[in-house]
Design a protein around this motif. Structure first.
Motif, PDB file in Angstrom:
ATOM      1  N   PHE A 195      54.709  36.002  33.764  1.00  0.00           N
ATOM      2  CA  PHE A 195      55.917  36.774  33.438  1.00  0.00           C
ATOM      3  C   PHE A 195      56.839  36.000  32.492  1.00  0.00           C
ATOM      4  O   PHE A 195      58.046  36.221  32.482  1.00  0.00           O
ATOM      5  CB  PHE A 195      56.690  37.175  34.705  1.00  0.00           C
ATOM      6  N   ILE A 196      56.265  35.065  31.713  1.00  0.00           N
ATOM      7  CA  ILE A 196      57.055  34.334  30.719  1.00  0.00           C
ATOM      8  C   ILE A 196      57.127  35.169  29.448  1.00  0.00           C
ATOM      9  O   ILE A 196      56.088  35.498  28.857  1.00  0.00           O
ATOM     10  CB  ILE A 196      56.436  32.960  30.416  1.00  0.00           C
ATOM     11  N   THR A 197      58.302  35.552  29.055  1.00  0.00           N
ATOM     12  CA  THR A 197      58.475  36.347  27.839  1.00  0.00           C
ATOM     13  C   THR A 197      59.581  35.745  26.980  1.00  0.00           C
ATOM     14  O   THR A 197      60.669  35.442  27.484  1.00  0.00           O
ATOM     15  CB  THR A 197      58.838  37.803  28.186  1.00  0.00           C
ATOM     16  N   PRO A 198      59.314  35.562  25.687  1.00  0.00           N
ATOM     17  CA  PRO A 198      57.988  35.721  25.068  1.00  0.00           C
ATOM     18  C   PRO A 198      57.106  34.516  25.389  1.00  0.00           C
ATOM     19  O   PRO A 198      57.603  33.449  25.745  1.00  0.00           O
ATOM     20  CB  PRO A 198      58.322  35.784  23.576  1.00  0.00           C
ATOM     21  N   LEU A 199      55.794  34.698  25.239  1.00  0.00           N
ATOM     22  CA  LEU A 199      54.874  33.598  25.494  1.00  0.00           C
ATOM     23  C   LEU A 199      55.069  32.496  24.464  1.00  0.00           C
ATOM     24  O   LEU A 199      55.425  32.765  23.314  1.00  0.00           O
ATOM     25  CB  LEU A 199      53.425  34.088  25.431  1.00  0.00           C
ATOM     26  N   PRO A 200      54.843  31.223  24.857  1.00  0.00           N
ATOM     27  CA  PRO A 200      54.928  30.134  23.883  1.00  0.00           C
ATOM     28  C   PRO A 200      53.901  30.331  22.764  1.00  0.00           C
ATOM     29  O   PRO A 200      52.916  31.058  22.924  1.00  0.00           O
ATOM     30  CB  PRO A 200      54.615  28.885  24.717  1.00  0.00           C
ATOM     31  N   ASP A 201      54.122  29.687  21.631  1.00  0.00           N
ATOM     32  CA  ASP A 201      53.196  29.732  20.508  1.00  0.00           C
ATOM     33  C   ASP A 201      51.832  29.198  20.964  1.00  0.00           C
ATOM     34  O   ASP A 201      51.702  28.033  21.335  1.00  0.00           O
ATOM     35  CB  ASP A 201      53.739  28.888  19.359  1.00  0.00           C
ATOM     36  N   ILE A 202      50.823  30.078  20.957  1.00  0.00           N
ATOM     37  CA  ILE A 202      49.507  29.712  21.482  1.00  0.00           C
ATOM     38  C   ILE A 202      48.924  28.518  20.727  1.00  0.00           C
ATOM     39  O   ILE A 202      48.283  27.644  21.309  1.00  0.00           O
ATOM     40  CB  ILE A 202      48.538  30.911  21.405  1.00  0.00           C
ATOM     41  N   SER A 203      49.173  28.449  19.422  1.00  0.00           N
ATOM     42  CA  SER A 203      48.598  27.359  18.622  1.00  0.00           C
ATOM     43  C   SER A 203      49.195  26.007  18.972  1.00  0.00           C
ATOM     44  O   SER A 203      48.605  24.963  18.704  1.00  0.00           O
ATOM     45  CB  SER A 203      48.811  27.639  17.131  1.00  0.00           C
ATOM     46  N   LYS A 204      50.375  26.008  19.590  1.00  0.00           N
ATOM     47  CA  LYS A 204      51.036  24.756  19.952  1.00  0.00           C
ATOM     48  C   LYS A 204      51.038  24.521  21.465  1.00  0.00           C
ATOM     49  O   LYS A 204      51.575  23.511  21.932  1.00  0.00           O
ATOM     50  CB  LYS A 204      52.479  24.753  19.445  1.00  0.00           C
ATOM     51  N   LEU A 205      50.438  25.437  22.204  1.00  0.00           N
ATOM     52  CA  LEU A 205      50.451  25.336  23.666  1.00  0.00           C
ATOM     53  C   LEU A 205      49.546  24.195  24.134  1.00  0.00           C
ATOM     54  O   LEU A 205      48.372  24.131  23.749  1.00  0.00           O
ATOM     55  CB  LEU A 205      49.987  26.662  24.280  1.00  0.00           C
ATOM     56  N   THR A 206      50.080  23.304  24.951  1.00  0.00           N
ATOM     57  CA  THR A 206      49.325  22.164  25.467  1.00  0.00           C
ATOM     58  C   THR A 206      49.419  22.119  26.981  1.00  0.00           C
ATOM     59  O   THR A 206      50.515  22.165  27.541  1.00  0.00           O
ATOM     60  CB  THR A 206      49.866  20.836  24.897  1.00  0.00           C
ATOM     61  N   MET A 221      45.220  34.273  31.707  1.00  0.00           N
ATOM     62  CA  MET A 221      45.822  34.208  33.034  1.00  0.00           C
ATOM     63  C   MET A 221      47.316  33.940  32.936  1.00  0.00           C
ATOM     64  O   MET A 221      48.118  34.522  33.671  1.00  0.00           O
ATOM     65  CB  MET A 221      45.148  33.112  33.872  1.00  0.00           C
ATOM     66  N   LEU A 222      47.695  33.063  32.028  1.00  0.00           N
ATOM     67  CA  LEU A 222      49.107  32.762  31.820  1.00  0.00           C
ATOM     68  C   LEU A 222      49.876  34.019  31.417  1.00  0.00           C
ATOM     69  O   LEU A 222      50.956  34.300  31.943  1.00  0.00           O
ATOM     70  CB  LEU A 222      49.253  31.683  30.739  1.00  0.00           C
ATOM     71  N   ALA A 223      49.301  34.784  30.492  1.00  0.00           N
ATOM     72  CA  ALA A 223      49.965  36.007  30.021  1.00  0.00           C
ATOM     73  C   ALA A 223      50.081  37.051  31.119  1.00  0.00           C
ATOM     74  O   ALA A 223      51.083  37.773  31.210  1.00  0.00           O
ATOM     75  CB  ALA A 223      49.202  36.572  28.827  1.00  0.00           C
ATOM     76  N   ALA A 224      49.057  37.125  31.991  1.00  0.00           N
ATOM     77  CA  ALA A 224      49.033  38.174  33.020  1.00  0.00           C
ATOM     78  C   ALA A 224      49.864  37.822  34.241  1.00  0.00           C
ATOM     79  O   ALA A 224      50.394  38.716  34.911  1.00  0.00           O
ATOM     80  CB  ALA A 224      47.588  38.439  33.439  1.00  0.00           C
ATOM     81  N   GLU A 225      49.994  36.528  34.541  1.00  0.00           N
ATOM     82  CA  GLU A 225      50.569  36.145  35.825  1.00  0.00           C
ATOM     83  C   GLU A 225      51.898  35.403  35.754  1.00  0.00           C
ATOM     84  O   GLU A 225      52.574  35.272  36.767  1.00  0.00           O
ATOM     85  CB  GLU A 225      49.572  35.246  36.590  1.00  0.00           C
TER      86      GLU A 225
END
Length: 581
Positions: free
Chosen positions: A488-499, A482-486
């Motif tokens: 519009f944050i580019t580039p997305l934060p590092d998924i492994s460090k996302l909290t 949902m974060l990726a689709a809605e």
């Protein structure tokens, strides 16, 4: 057992088989229960999981609605289950019967928890299932944390005042009700004085925006709106409601004998060196009068545009539009979404001795130095439209019109913008771009709107997670998608460090998990391409596509930025931006 719960919820048509399979995979990854997995993936609500678990285990589901989640008073339950234990373990005592204590908890299969409760109370335990959110609310009202017992203490017998009309108001020389004084002691124990002051003190201590007092057939409801959500508090006796409303009417200079028509009034409070204005609304219902008091604590209003919640691009676009010598700026959103505060912060930012700024409001909630503010009085003919016509003879540079409600006001705003004035106003629409068809429906010509419109914005308020108790977690794949689709944050934060964070509960936030609110915005500067679309057919989807080309994002995307920053939770953001799906 986990699959059985999932199958039961599928049978109830609350979730699908595919969602169960995904939840089972998530359960293995996160090492949690299937019910928690379904909630965290937003497949089911906490209420649905609890009700399904109750059916599966054959345990009674307790809630405020079925009147079971309502602890008996006078049985000494607060001594059997101490408040600290109840809060830490989300356990609420309900009633005691024949040496058996009924308790509400989230998971009756937790044998260790049941044994701990037995050790604490020294009795056998009968479990009931309830949601954690409702249990914590019940604990708040039952144990009455902090000042929450002010109302109960005030309801204790103190004198025989029954007519409800106090024999003396203790006010400051400028007419403000002084809550710092011991009014009860000085007024010979007038019950209505004592209770209203207790309600006001408790409301202020809990950061309340609105107080709701209403009588039904056989009960009274007292609710406080805190950070946009209503919470029940200890209600006064039925026999005191009329005298309490009479007391507020006297403070507000209303007619205490009139009970058939709605009345509006105001009064001010001085409490702990703070001045708080109270807007009063009394409305007759079939059971009697309903009282609503809106509190405006001037000490908590900070008109700083940098602290409003704007993203950098949004703030720059807003201020860019405000630097134009003429044109229209509209801020949209529902009642209570903070539009007045935002516009006040904007005016406070752009005001200079060289600018003549005038506002027309209903009512004037925030007084600002260096700005001429006028309150409308429709009863004497001072409406938004008539006031705006008078403003044009006052040589203004910037005009704020509190709200555009009709064609006459809309046309007056347009004419002011066309004759060299910058006009800011508000509209009640679900999104910023919906303001365009709304204004056209009011009779504004498309070609005039296209040429004068500078900026459209919308805002909502999201509750801010309490910094002392918010709980971190790694977002599941569904939330990442949902974060990726809605967002519009580019580039997305590092998924492994996302909290991400979710609400907890502590004494500082009254166990709500949230403390305060912050705005999220969508801001659309009217580009040349958008002007052409407005002139041609004013199609909202085309306007959104044109705005998107410039990298502008909507409310949902702004909300995701607050989630990533740890300001609010996913659940709160989704509930506030539901129309943006």
């Amino acid at each position: 057992m986990a699959r059985k719960l999932g199958e039961l919820m599928v049978q109830l048509r609350w979730i699908t088989e595919d969602q169960v399979n995904k939840a089972l995979k998530f359960q293995v990854q996160q090492k949690c229960r299937i019910g928690e997995a379904l909630i965290r993936l937003h497949y089911a609500t906490e209420e649905q999981v609890s009700q399904a678990l109750a059916r599966q285990l054959g345990v009674t589901y307790a809630s405020k609605e079925n009147q079971i989640l309502n602890p008996e008073k006078g049985q000494g339950l607060e001594k059997l289950i101490p408040e600290k234990f109840a809060r830490e373990n989300a356990v609420a005592p309900l009633f005691m019967d024949d040496n058996v204590l009924a308790v509400a908890l989230t998971d009756p299969t937790d044998i260790m928890m049941l044994d701990n409760i037995k050790l604490v109370c020294g009795m056998e335990v009968q479990p009931f299932i309830a949601t954690k959110a409702q249990i914590l609310k019940v604990i708040d009202s039952f144990y009455q944390q902090g000042q929450a017992d002010l109302i109960d203490r005030a309801m204790e017998k103190d004198g025989d005042s029954k007519d409800g009309v106090p024999d003396g108001d203790f006010v400051t020389p400028d007419g403000k009700l002084d809550l710092d004084k011991d009014i009860v002691g000085q007024s010979k124990g007038a019950q209505s004085i004592k209770l209203i002051n207790a309600i006001l003190k408790q409301a202020i201590s809990e950061r309340t925006s609105d107080i709701h007092l209403e009588k039904f057939d056989e009960k009274v409801s007292l609710r406080l709106r805190i950070d946009g959500v209503l919470y029940e508090r200890s209600a006064p006796p039925v026999g005191l409601v009329e005298s309490l409303i009479s007391r507020v009417k006297i403070l507000s200079r209303l007619d205490i004998s009139e009970r058939r028509l709605p009345q509006d009034g105001t009064f001010a409070i001085k409490y702990q060196n703070r001045i708080i204005e109270v807007r009063v609304s009394v409305c007759p219902t079939v059971f009697g009068e309903k009282l609503v008091m809106r509190l405006l604590d001037k000490g908590t209003v900070e008109l700083n545009i940098e602290k409003m919640g704007f993203e950098l691009r949004q703030r720059e676009d807003f201020l860019k539009a405000c630097k134009s010598p003429n044109g229209l700026i509209f801020l949209t959103g529902p009642t209570g979404s903070g539009k007045t505060t935002t516009l006040g912060a904007v005016l406070n930012t752009i005001k200079t001795p060289e600018l003549n700024i005038m506002t027309l409001e209903d009512p004037v909630e925030i007084k600002m130095e260096g700005i001429s503010q006028v309150q409308v009085h429709p009863q004497i003919g001072l409406t938004f439209a008539s006031g705006l016509r008078s403003f044009l003879r006052q040589d203004p540079d910037v005009i704020l019109v509190g709200e555009v409600r009709d064609q006459e006001t809309a046309e007056s705003c347009l004419k002011a913008a066309m004759t060299g004035h910058l006009v800011l106003s508000t509209l009640h629409t679900n999104s910023a771009l919906e303001a365009v068809p709304r204004l056209i429906d009011m009779g504004i010509e498309r070609y005039l709107l296209a040429s004068t419109l500078l900026l459209l914005a919308a805002q909502r308020l999201v509750r801010v997670l309490c910094p002392d108790c918010k709980q971190p977690y790694r977002p599941p794949q569904e939330e990442i998608d949902m974060l990726a689709a809605e967002s519009f944050i580019t580039p997305l934060p590092d998924i492994s460090k996302l909290t991400f964070y979710k609400p907890g509960g502590c004494p500082k936030c009254f166990n709500m998990g949230y403390r305060g609110r912050k705005a999220i915005y969508e801001v659309y500067f009217n580009t040349e391409e958008m002007k052409k679309i407005i002139y041609k057919d004013a199609d909202i989807s085309k306007l959104a596509a044109a705005a998107g080309k410039g990298g502008v994002w909507n409310l949902r995307a702004s909300g995701w930025r607050k989630v990533v920053a740890g300001v609010t939770s996913v659940e709160e953001m989704l509930s506030v931006t539901v129309t943006e799906r």
